[in-house]
Design an enzyme around this catalytic site. Sequence first.
Site, mmCIF file in Angstrom:
data_model
loop_
_atom_site.group_PDB
_atom_site.id
_atom_site.type_symbol
_atom_site.label_atom_id
_atom_site.label_comp_id
_atom_site.label_asym_id
_atom_site.label_seq_id
_atom_site.Cartn_x
_atom_site.Cartn_y
_atom_site.Cartn_z
ATOM 1 C CE LYS A 66 2.387 7.988 2.828
ATOM 2 N NZ LYS A 66 1.161 7.744 2.529
ATOM 3 C CG ASP A 102 -2.066 8.735 4.558
ATOM 4 O OD1 ASP A 102 -2.111 10.093 4.021
ATOM 5 O OD2 ASP A 102 -0.982 8.047 4.625
#
Length: 267
Positions: A66, A102
Amino acid sequence: MMDRYAVIGNPVDHSLSPRIHAAFATRTGEDIEYGRLEAPADGFAGAARRFFAEGGKGLNVTLPFKLDAWRWVESHDDAAASAGAVNTIVVDSKAIRGCNTDGIGLVRDLLDNLGWGLDGARTLVLGAGGAAQGVIEPLKLAGATDLTIANRTLRRAQALAARFGVASAGLDEVGCGWDVVLNATAAGLAGVGGLVATDVVSVSRCYDMFYSLDGATPFCRWAAEQGAGAVSDGLGMLIEQAAEAFYLWRRVRPDTGGIAEALRAGA
Ligand code: ATR
């Protein structure tokens, strides 16, 4: 040719994302192909470049990439900019854009699926790594109050808390009276669920950002044993972040109802 998408990670063979996106494609009638892409630990950029050079339309990014993805993309949406991490890459005619779904995935699961209100809820986040970093701003925006980051290594909690303007604590010095306690530590990977004193969670709603298909992650099991008011693992967050990624790619919002239950039943 069908538009191609994939989840990139290492390891990625157990990822549920292909099943989730296949369900979204069926529900929305969108004709897409969604696969798994395993890149070597030091090979994110090469694998991503090749995927898009070959016509790929979008990637979901999972551990450990990420941050690599954040550095590699050409621009960031607001959520990715504030999280400092990218979990969704969107390509359009102009640029390769890094997004982060997220936080919205977590907030949707808490609010819409679980009905755990966040507005005015005293909220404690356990952990100060990448998983915590992505959800602090969305929790603030949802109205969480007394937002506190507690971490085993206090200085990491302090650094993250300073960045977002919230409070910090060591795991062994957290007070009680929380409405919502979220586990964003990786302790569960080592089978550890008990992170704080019993009275920190004994009347709180406890959410684990990790999941297991039986719902019984080490943190969930431990919190339930301490008498927590309600307990949930993070499967719903995974599905909701996927739905938001699907929306960014296709501009169609899939109905997520029943997907968690189907996955848990092994469908
Ligand atoms: P990620 O990006 O997945 O969050 P990370 O940056 O390595 O991974 O962060 C892992 C988090 O889990 C950290 O908050 C870590 O605490 P430290 O900063 O003190 O290392 C936390 N963590 C991992 N194992 C833990 C354990 N056994 N008990 C408590 N916290 C743990």
